[in-house]
Design a protein around this motif. Sequence first.
Motif, PDB file in Angstrom:
ATOM      1  N   ASP A 194       0.793  -1.022  -0.152  1.00  0.00           N
ATOM      2  CA  ASP A 194       0.012   0.084   0.022  1.00  0.00           C
ATOM      3  C   ASP A 194       0.935   1.326   0.001  1.00  0.00           C
ATOM      4  N   SER A 195       2.211   1.177  -0.586  1.00  0.00           N
ATOM      5  CA  SER A 195       3.064   2.407  -0.278  1.00  0.00           C
ATOM      6  C   SER A 195       3.007   3.462  -1.341  1.00  0.00           C
ATOM      7  N   PHE A 196       2.103   3.252  -2.419  1.00  0.00           N
ATOM      8  CA  PHE A 196       1.957   4.089  -3.570  1.00  0.00           C
ATOM      9  C   PHE A 196       0.617   4.352  -4.047  1.00  0.00           C
ATOM     10  N   ALA A 197       0.390   5.432  -4.533  1.00  0.00           N
ATOM     11  CA  ALA A 197      -1.044   5.805  -5.020  1.00  0.00           C
ATOM     12  C   ALA A 197      -1.038   6.229  -6.333  1.00  0.00           C
ATOM     13  N   VAL A 198      -1.794   6.044  -7.358  1.00  0.00           N
ATOM     14  CA  VAL A 198      -1.888   6.675  -8.500  1.00  0.00           C
ATOM     15  C   VAL A 198      -3.552   7.732  -8.349  1.00  0.00           C
ATOM     16  N   SER A 199      -3.353   8.986  -8.687  1.00  0.00           N
ATOM     17  CA  SER A 199      -4.260   9.909  -8.722  1.00  0.00           C
ATOM     18  C   SER A 199      -5.199   9.631 -10.048  1.00  0.00           C
ATOM     19  N   THR A 200      -6.234  10.371  -9.817  1.00  0.00           N
ATOM     20  CA  THR A 200      -7.284  10.370 -11.165  1.00  0.00           C
ATOM     21  C   THR A 200      -6.815  11.169 -12.009  1.00  0.00           C
ATOM     22  N   SER A 201      -5.752  11.926 -11.666  1.00  0.00           N
ATOM     23  CA  SER A 201      -5.228  13.037 -12.790  1.00  0.00           C
ATOM     24  C   SER A 201      -3.870  12.381 -13.250  1.00  0.00           C
ATOM     25  N   ARG A 202      -3.467  11.123 -13.190  1.00  0.00           N
ATOM     26  CA  ARG A 202      -2.366  10.203 -13.789  1.00  0.00           C
ATOM     27  C   ARG A 202      -1.119  10.515 -12.869  1.00  0.00           C
ATOM     28  N   GLN A 203      -1.253  11.001 -11.699  1.00  0.00           N
ATOM     29  CA  GLN A 203       0.104  11.278 -11.172  1.00  0.00           C
ATOM     30  C   GLN A 203       0.382   9.905 -10.146  1.00  0.00           C
ATOM     31  N   VAL A 204       1.565   9.498 -10.138  1.00  0.00           N
ATOM     32  CA  VAL A 204       1.892   8.227  -9.394  1.00  0.00           C
ATOM     33  C   VAL A 204       2.748   9.204  -8.031  1.00  0.00           C
ATOM     34  N   THR A 205       2.426   8.714  -6.985  1.00  0.00           N
ATOM     35  CA  THR A 205       2.861   9.500  -5.565  1.00  0.00           C
ATOM     36  C   THR A 205       3.221   8.248  -4.632  1.00  0.00           C
ATOM     37  N   VAL A 206       4.104   8.607  -3.808  1.00  0.00           N
ATOM     38  CA  VAL A 206       4.190   7.875  -2.612  1.00  0.00           C
ATOM     39  C   VAL A 206       2.969   8.284  -1.647  1.00  0.00           C
ATOM     40  N   ARG A 207       2.309   6.879  -1.367  1.00  0.00           N
ATOM     41  CA  ARG A 207       1.422   7.232  -0.578  1.00  0.00           C
ATOM     42  C   ARG A 207       1.529   7.039   1.118  1.00  0.00           C
ATOM     43  N   SER A 208       2.462   6.313   1.444  1.00  0.00           N
ATOM     44  CA  SER A 208       2.912   6.238   2.746  1.00  0.00           C
ATOM     45  C   SER A 208       4.373   6.247   2.973  1.00  0.00           C
ATOM     46  N   PRO A 209       5.170   6.640   3.985  1.00  0.00           N
ATOM     47  CA  PRO A 209       6.464   6.935   4.113  1.00  0.00           C
ATOM     48  C   PRO A 209       7.104   5.398   3.623  1.00  0.00           C
ATOM     49  N   LEU A 210       8.200   5.427   2.994  1.00  0.00           N
ATOM     50  CA  LEU A 210       8.900   3.997   2.630  1.00  0.00           C
ATOM     51  C   LEU A 210       9.883   3.810   3.504  1.00  0.00           C
ATOM     52  N   MET A 211      10.329   4.827   4.654  1.00  0.00           N
ATOM     53  CA  MET A 211      11.385   4.404   5.495  1.00  0.00           C
ATOM     54  C   MET A 211      10.769   3.274   6.399  1.00  0.00           C
ATOM     55  N   GLY A 212      11.843   2.562   6.659  1.00  0.00           N
ATOM     56  CA  GLY A 212      11.567   1.275   7.665  1.00  0.00           C
ATOM     57  C   GLY A 212      10.776   0.331   6.966  1.00  0.00           C
ATOM     58  N   LEU A 213      10.698   0.398   5.577  1.00  0.00           N
ATOM     59  CA  LEU A 213      10.222  -0.735   4.827  1.00  0.00           C
ATOM     60  C   LEU A 213      11.403  -1.642   4.314  1.00  0.00           C
ATOM     61  N   THR A 214      11.141  -2.648   3.613  1.00  0.00           N
ATOM     62  CA  THR A 214      12.061  -3.718   3.210  1.00  0.00           C
ATOM     63  C   THR A 214      12.293  -3.601   1.642  1.00  0.00           C
ATOM     64  N   ALA A 215      11.235  -3.772   1.120  1.00  0.00           N
ATOM     65  CA  ALA A 215      11.288  -3.877  -0.506  1.00  0.00           C
ATOM     66  C   ALA A 215      12.012  -2.726  -1.130  1.00  0.00           C
ATOM     67  N   THR A 216      12.694  -3.203  -2.139  1.00  0.00           N
ATOM     68  CA  THR A 216      13.298  -2.358  -3.081  1.00  0.00           C
ATOM     69  C   THR A 216      12.779  -2.049  -4.263  1.00  0.00           C
ATOM     70  N   VAL A 217      11.714  -2.950  -4.804  1.00  0.00           N
ATOM     71  CA  VAL A 217      11.195  -2.921  -6.112  1.00  0.00           C
ATOM     72  C   VAL A 217       9.587  -3.073  -5.793  1.00  0.00           C
ATOM     73  N   TYR A 218       8.888  -2.057  -6.453  1.00  0.00           N
ATOM     74  CA  TYR A 218       7.615  -2.093  -6.509  1.00  0.00           C
ATOM     75  C   TYR A 218       7.032  -1.946  -7.825  1.00  0.00           C
ATOM     76  N   GLU A 219       6.155  -3.004  -8.160  1.00  0.00           N
ATOM     77  CA  GLU A 219       5.409  -3.038  -9.473  1.00  0.00           C
ATOM     78  C   GLU A 219       3.930  -2.669  -9.259  1.00  0.00           C
ATOM     79  N   LEU A 220       3.349  -1.650 -10.208  1.00  0.00           N
ATOM     80  CA  LEU A 220       2.105  -1.236  -9.772  1.00  0.00           C
ATOM     81  C   LEU A 220       1.237  -1.647 -11.107  1.00  0.00           C
ATOM     82  N   LEU A 221       0.022  -2.103 -10.946  1.00  0.00           N
ATOM     83  CA  LEU A 221      -0.679  -2.094 -12.186  1.00  0.00           C
ATOM     84  C   LEU A 221      -1.967  -1.040 -11.989  1.00  0.00           C
ATOM     85  N   VAL A 222      -2.045  -0.331 -13.029  1.00  0.00           N
ATOM     86  CA  VAL A 222      -2.685   0.869 -13.268  1.00  0.00           C
ATOM     87  C   VAL A 222      -4.061   0.862 -14.139  1.00  0.00           C
ATOM     88  N   GLU A 223      -5.285   1.085 -13.745  1.00  0.00           N
ATOM     89  CA  GLU A 223      -6.424   1.057 -14.539  1.00  0.00           C
ATOM     90  C   GLU A 223      -6.986   2.473 -15.096  1.00  0.00           C
TER      91      GLU A 223
END
Length: 2023
Positions: A1395-1424
């Motif tokens: 749940d770390s990223f978000a896509v706005s209705t106006s096509r902006q990809v943004t960080v949804r919640s802080p990434l610090m303290g997490l482990t993953a280094t690659v995130y793959e997002l599927l956008v509709e």
Amino acid sequence: MWNQDSILVLLLFLVLTVHTVKSQEPCSSPGPNIAGSVFESSFIDFDPNSALHRTDTFIEGINLGTDLNTGVNLTIIRSTVTPDGVNLNELFELIMLPVTGAAFGNRAFIRLKQAIDRDGTSFTASDDLDTIEFEIKCVSRKNPVESKFFLMQLEIKDINDNAPIFANEPYTAAVAESAPVGTTVYSGISATDLDTGTNKEIDYAIVPGDESINDGYTKFLLPITSRGEIVVRDLLDFESVQQYVLTISATDKASNPGDRKQTTTTITITVNDVDDLRPKFVYSTCFAVNNACFNPTYTTSITSGSSGGQLVFSAVPGNEVVNITAQDRDTLNAPVSFSLQLTSPAGYQNRFQVTTQQVASSPQYQATITQISAIDRSQVPELELYLEAREGLTNRYSDRATIKVTVDSANNNNPVLTVPFQGFINENSPVGTIPRNNDGSNLLKISVTDPDLISGETGTYTFTVSGTGLFRVNSEGYVEATAPIDYESTPSVIFTVTGTEVGTQIPRSGAVQVTVIVRDLNDNSPVFGAANYTDTIVEGDYSTSNQVLVDVSASDADTGANGDIVYSIQSVSNNGFSKFSIQNDAGAGRATISCVGSVTDGEVYVLTVQATDQGQPISERRSVTVPVEVTVTPLGTRPPVIDAPAFTIAISEAVPIASSVWAVPARDPEGLPLTFRVLSGDGNNDFTLSSTTGEFSTARLLNREAIPQYTLNIQVQDQTSQFAQTTLTIIIQDVNDNNPVFTTSIYTFSVVEGKTNEPVGTVTATDADLGINANVAYQISPYSSTGSASLFSIQPSGEIRTLSALDYETRTSHVILVLGTDGGASARTGTATVTINVQDVEDVIPLFTETNIERSINERQPSNTVVVQVTALDQDTTKRISYTFSGGDTSAFSIDANSGVISTTQILQYEAKNRYVFTVTTNEGASSNSLSATATVTINVLDINNYPPVIEPVPANIQFLENVPVGTVLLSSITVNDADAQINVEARDGGVPSLAAYTTVTVNVVRNTAPFFPPPKSATVTISNSHAVNSLVTTYTATDNDNEPQFNQVTYSMVTDSTANSLFRLDSVSGQITLISPLTADDASQYFLTIIATDNGGLSDTGTVTVSVNRNLFNPQWNPSGGPFTATRNVTENRAVLDTVYTLSAIDTDIQPPFNTKVYNILSTTSAAQHFQIDSQGNVQIIRSLAIDRGVSQYVLTIELRDGGNRVAAQQFTLTVNVIRNTNPPVFFDASYYKEIDETLSVGSSILQVQASDQDPELQFRTITFTLLANTAGNNLFSMDAASGILRVKSTLTSDPTVTFNMIAVATDGGSPSQSANAVVTIKVNRNRVTPLWNTLSYQVTILETQTVGSPLSLSPSALSARDTDAQPPNNVVNFRLKAIVARDGSTVYPSEQDSFAVSTSRQVTVRSPLMGLTATVYELLVEAYDLGDPSRTSSTNATVTINVQRNRAPVFTSSSYGFIMREDATVGSQTLVGQVIANDPDTAISQFSTLTYAIESLGVGSPSVYFAIDSSGRITLRNAVNTILDPEFRFLVRVSDSGTPPLSDEAVVTITINRNLWAPAFNPLNYTTTVQETLPAGSNTDVVVIATDQDLNAPNNQVLYSAIGDQSAMQYFDVNENSGRVFVRQPLYTGTSSQYLLNVRVSDRAESPLISHQTATVTITVERNLFPPVFRNLPTTQSLPITSGVGFGVYTVFANDSDTKTPFNVVTYSLVSGTNEFSINPGSGLIQLQTNSLTQAEYVLTVEARDGANVPRRSYSTLTLRVGSNLEKPVWATPGSLTSFEASTTIYETHDYVTSVYSFQANDADTVSPYNTVRYIVEGEGNAPNFFTVADNGQTFLKTSLLQRTETQFVLVVRAEDGGNPPRQADNKAKLTITVIRNNNAPQWQNPMTTALISQQAGTGQSVGTVLVATDTDAFFNVVRYEIIGDGDAATFFTIANPSIGQITVANSLASSSDQIYYVRVRAYDNGVPAKDNVTVVAITVERNILSLGVSIATVTARDFAGYARKALCVCVWLLFFWVFY
């Protein structure tokens, strides 16, 4: 030959020769008498060789010579006249000196041997030694036997050796500051000189002073140097300088100026104040100029429409509440009176009354201003009063203050609250959200109007909300939400807002109902009515004839599209998807499932049905599913199915007949027809049920009030007799169709007058409706009877109370209309008429019909002569009037309490008192301040001449010295006394000293008395306007009592205006007034003729004749005159304003306006007068819309007919106007309408129809018109037919992208004002068709883990991109949403991080919640991708976004702990290094993470971050000094952090130890002293606190500990507090004897190892001790004690004092040693009192002890001997005595002072012992007499309160006489003294007012202008009239009245210095009252300025030179030419 001449010459020669020979003989001299002179000399200046001190004897011979021919012996011998005191031989000697021409060359001289004083010691010549006479004996040697004697007369010549000497010095004098230049101030300066001649003569002069303020050199002059007279040199000013000191020189006139002698003295001249300054207003904050307020200004406020209140003032500047006070700026403290000069706007003086009173014990006078008449603020919101303060002295100077008056609202009306529209608010809106109108363009705000406020004013109100807690109203009137609102529970909020006034005395309120519609949000999912559904179906093939199965229904708590549900089948088991269909019924809120295929018995199908709401956007729609089980059965086995066993519906009671309200939801599973019927519940047959369709309809009009609910049992049966039943509950919803009804339409209550907030009664109304429609609110109609609505208030309970005190005498009853209004949206109103009877109480004081009464009576009339009768009227229903005197001099009069008849009680004497002024009141009105509650009675006593003149004796001889001082009175006067006159005759010359002669003058005075008109000096006569010309109107004559024909001939003159002068003529002899012109030429109703009666001695009196003319002869009449006098008209409430309802007709047969002018008045006290008016033509018109007061259906107008002369028609006309009203609002059948349409629907297509009904019977009021309210888009696309309510398409729907239209349908009836109802109309348009397509399917980006939440990422190759080919937005607007995220590090997946990223209705990809303290280094997002259409369409594939994240690692310290040591006094700053810590970071390659910072964190010991700092290199430095804290060490964490976000860190422990105790304490100062008394108890503190300080910075190192050491005697009695250092008493001091102690104190700190001071402090303590015992000062003594004395009797007060100087040693208390059984003593005062009622001994000896206040007191004793006596006698009145019934009377003037006795009472007591024979006088009354008079112990009566500014003319003192016994004995009778006060009642009246005068520009100063103005005053005493000029502009500069006693205007300054042509001179005539009464007239003086022609010779000036030749000069002509050229 000798002739005769020759012989004569020869003889002459021979004689001369013989003589010459003879004269040259020794002892020869020119004669026997020798005259000589020498100069006197002082001892110091004496020179024996000076020629001044010798004189020639003229005796020939050489004294003591031996030659016989020349020698002589000269001897000085006394003569008979030689002064006895002169020793000649000691004083004189003979010397020989050569003399030219002497016989022998030398001659003898007399020479002084010593100094001689010729002047003596006195200033007279008696002791002057000016001549010494003696003899000189001469014996010649030639003839020694012969002696010759010569008489020597030696003159002692004066030298100027004496200075002048002043007599009676120093000198003092006084002069008025107004003294003109040249006024002699002092003429008694006198000096004398012992010298003689010019040396004795004296010149006087004023010596220049020091130029100080008191130096009078420039202010005074000594004009004649030979006389000691001082005159005024320059103008004086008391206010600048009150005293001058002059140095006066006296200089003699020695011929040689250098020898002159001078003496100086001083004279002190006091400048006396005169009345030369105007008064000043006094208050502390004013701007002062010359010690007076400049432009004094006050503010106050009054209430519009009210009166009677005393004004309260605030000073300007500032806002301090003050009294208006003024005082004389002079020290004379002249009385000051106040009056209103004028107002701005003008004409409001008569609305206020000003009174003046002196401030107690002050020279100030206070103005009290009372409002006596109301002011309307709509006409005058602000007012300025100009208040004049005028002195009462002769000059009558004045000052003026401005009073700014604000007219406040009267607050008679409630504020009116209005709301502009219904509010709309989204559900769940945050707190504070303000609702808006439907289109959101305006905020919802409550508006307030207040009829009490005028244009431009705004009120302040507080708002309260009732009926809900969801809204509030802020101070600006905006409605705000107080909590989030749930639409589903509260779709709308109806509440009441009440606005209450702020800042008014009785705040009024108004209310308004507010409706807020809550707009739904899609926050609820649909909910099916059942968890599952089941149904059966008969086997068969239904593909061609579909079989309806079960209905499924779901509900959604949302509304509109959010609550609209669409049903669909998601799946069907048993492969049956194609066998079933579902049909949506949006209107019914359900879906019907049908079988559309072939089914076989035994099959079971499970359908999954989904319910989805239609909220927007599509992505936020909510859905729910439910299983439906369908079982296939064989035919004929199943009964009908009803969806539920019970149903409940709600319908409005306003539903029309035949309206469909419900259909039974039943079907037959086998498809058989059904039959429907009602089994029970509808006994009235109010509904019909279709037996075939199951539809319910209304059969009758419903009435909720009769039947609020129906419960119907319904049966459904198929053809096989299978049936099912259900229950239908119909709830009838209320509409507001009932008016509130009062329990009775007419109420009658009673309430007593005079009370505010008094309960009157309670009205009650009920409403048959329900809920808010039944809530009844009460109010009093503002259209109640005139003036009554504002007098009452009504509570929510219906209780009526008085708002202000009622007055029975003003109105005995009030009728108000009470309205009961329900709370419905279209409120209904009921009315009740309330009659409130006012109960009378005795609160109206009797008022006198005549308040100023003046009568005359001849002196010497017998007692009981009736003088006058006063009359008062009482308006109370119970009339009680009792007359009494209330003030003034009533000593000679009595008043009958019942009749008001005033009679004399004694014979009146004109010479004793010629005028009595007193006031009469009633017992009922004695305490009232009303002007008419008292009457002033003036009794003039007329003189009868009965006293002869008396000549005072004159001394026969007068003897006086010639040098008697100037100003000595030798004989005061020769006086002739008459009762009416006093004549002084004196003749005195102007010599110095002056001489006087006197003579006796016999004066026979024949006096003239003025004629007089009979009281009240006025007459009234009434005549018709047809009175004949030249006929007599009346005769008005005066009486003259003079006997002499020179004085008793009366002539008459008339003063009036020009109109009356042209109509009437006065015969100057007879006093007959005759009409000389027709009265029809004028229209005045009265003429005022001032008649002056003048005798031939010049005295006059003035009377007034009022001629009233009757011009109005006929009453007006209605036409026709016989009636009828009533009419009725019906009008609708929407009738236009100014429409004529009815026309009246009337006639008046008078011929002259205004008496034939018809005036119509509406007398109705109800609201009829507010709605109708009548114009001058008799047209009854509507002036206020009849629709306003909807609670009134009928107006009754009572109409009065008058003419312009106020005659009234005999009958009143009654017009009844019935109002036909629009009562009921329309009612919609449904509250909301909804319809979905396709955007292709054609223009003109019908969408839906709204319907409403109206129950008004009038066609006009029940005709309904429909309108549509929508936003701009809705108005463009839709229209509604006004008649049918059909909604149609107005224009192409594709022209606007809007999907959902929310509109309001409004149904409006035909009333005016109309009533309306609203319904919500929602139309949804379907527009979306195409699916979005991606432009790119794959995107990448690399970021840091610190990437900011919410910041957009820069994707590669570009931002998200997709397209939609729909034609218009929002259908072609593409939005984006995230469908899924895969978070991994290598191959490891982290689901929790997806749940770390978000896509706005106006096509902006943004960080949804802080990434610090997490482990993953690659995130793959599927956008509709999806569009915004309705319904929304979604892309068929998803795009992928790959995000790579770089992460941070933590730094590490080199050590886990560090330790440092520092001094407590270490220097603060970054340079003071405490220590350093070091850390390393592994992320050196990533600059964003590798920057290190250090921070100090607390570990629990100390506050390190406050005191230490650490920099970026780990250096620890001192931030704040540590000397203020106690911590011995600091232990804390140091954290090192990198620059990551959040930063990673490491920690290390740091310990810092502080060294603190560095200094020993020290005293400052070292020495202390104090003084205490020996009475100071042990443990008490002295005032000494020793002080020591320790330089250490923190406790306990800087805390000190005190201890006493040293002298043991000091330590025995004193010690020191170890903590505070205060020295205290250890042991009682009175046990010691020493007067001084030395105490040493040591100090140490409180550290664990304490440091001790190096020095000790020394305290010197002095002890004050008790040295002296008390001493009695009035004991021993013997006193008398009355035998009748009882308990509490004060016997005697003993007194003792103590010589000690300190308290308590000199505080004396007393006690009795003996006699304690019978007596007690007050310990403090020494008062001895009895404590028994029985005295059994003849004598008591009491021993009294006095002791001081020491702990061990000193005592003294003495004795008091009491001898018992008796009080046997009562006082007996002597004056006034029994012969006058112990009554007396006296008369004084209102100006009576405080020191002159008014009357002397005397009563005697026959007891022989004091105090029993001592009489004192007690004042008991009557009325307010004790407030003004007091009686001293000697019986003298004095005034104690000024009578000025009062109105009382009589006071009655009742005085009680009692002796000094205890208890005292009283005289059997009380004395009564009637004091009559003579007052100044009348102002002077002008007898010859002069309006114009003419004066030449060349008039000289002092020249008279016009005639002498004369004013007379009819008062008996205050009738001395003086004159002055006041105002205006420059008039007072150029004109004056030089003699205030004579009204002659004179020129004051040259008129040539001004160019004004006309001066308006205001002449004031004022009497000698205090304050003076005055009258002012204006004289317009015209100056003639064009007098001389150019070149005219004015005068010839002749000058003569010393040669005697005359020369002429024409300079005057030249200067005239010069003046003319430049003028």
